[in-house]
Design an enzyme around this catalytic site. Sequence first.
Site, PDB file in Angstrom:
ATOM      1  N   LYS A   1     -19.464  47.716  19.238  1.00 55.50           N
ATOM      2  CA  LYS A   1     -19.473  48.902  20.112  1.00 55.50           C
ATOM      3  C   LYS A   1     -19.099  50.148  19.329  1.00 55.50           C
ATOM      4  CE  LYS A   1     -16.086  50.702  21.036  1.00 55.50           C
ATOM      5  NZ  LYS A   1     -14.733  51.231  21.124  1.00 55.50           N
TER       6      LYS A   1
ATOM      7  N   ASP B   1     -11.118  47.699  25.840  1.00 55.51           N
ATOM      8  CA  ASP B   1     -12.543  47.704  25.477  1.00 55.51           C
ATOM      9  C   ASP B   1     -13.288  46.478  25.996  1.00 55.51           C
ATOM     10  OD1 ASP B   1     -12.640  50.065  24.109  1.00 55.51           O
ATOM     11  OD2 ASP B   1     -12.386  49.174  22.116  1.00 55.51           O
TER      12      ASP B   1
END
Length: 301
Positions: free
Chosen positions: A11, A138
């Site tokens: 990511k 996250d």
Amino acid sequence: MSQCTLAAAAKINLYLRILGLRGDGYHEVAMVLQSVNLRDTLHLTTQSRKDMSITCDHPQVPTDGTNLALKAAHLLAEAFPKQATGVHIHIEKQIPVAAGLAGGSSNGAAVLVGLNHLWGLGLTVPELQGFAAQLGSDMPFCVQGGTALGTGRGDILEPLPPVTGGAVVLAKFVNLSISTPWAYRTYSETFRHTFAEASAQESDHFVQVLASHSLAEIAAHLHNDFEKVVLPAHPEIAQLKQGFLDQGALGSLLSGSGPTVFALYSDATLAQPAVEQLRIDYPEVDFWVTEFCPWGVAMIQ
Ligand code: ATP
């Protein structure tokens, strides 16, 4: 014995603003999270013994109870003791470790998705994200991946239209790591006075830019508050960013709290020669040429 193999995507943050410090010790953020096609592979195998075990081909990844993949397995096993079995997890690491690419979170998310399948739990994506939120800010994003706006501590997610096309180059100084808690602490100490005026609405403009689907526009509006503390502390990262721009990148940004930097190119045929030159200029940096990815976890087998 049953098994499955999953891919877990890294990511980056196309946009990241730190808005304040919350009562619970976390920071309030507004960020746009984006999966990229650099992935770890996880092999999950149920075992008759009731215990959980883990191996990884990367020496820097812990194989004890601190591994987020193992934590995810324990969390689901505690919630579903009747369905839970012993599991062995093997991780093939491609995502650089402690690089600001959410590698550990993506591994934890993949284990939640994999065990949901192997144990027949029938959990929905929001339910899996609820478990993920217990393990890291996250991780809920990593369960679904793609493109999303993250508010709160980054865990309140709103899916955004996918960003497509172009090439994404990731670059990381081999021997540099940056602690995320250090980056948050330093930012808070230095920029606390800006928190009063900061507002989540600042991300609205970036979301509108994303909707334009113009990679050049997106690249021109990339933003990461962590750059204000990380770049002065590590001028070599600022230099690398400039190196990308000199080599024709549409834009370049620190990923999360770093040390990885990413750069956007209009296509891979432009990115490849740029990276070849940068490899010569920066022999101490690893480079990956990849692209945006519309998912966070994919079942391969
Ligand atoms: P984030 O961007 O979410 O802050 P990161 O990408 O900077 O994370 P990770 O690769 O997730 O960093 O690694 C951070 C630390 O987490 C590592 O130093 C390692 O000790 C620990 N860790 C726990 N589980 C894992 C995992 N499965 N893979 C990699 N690191 C892990």
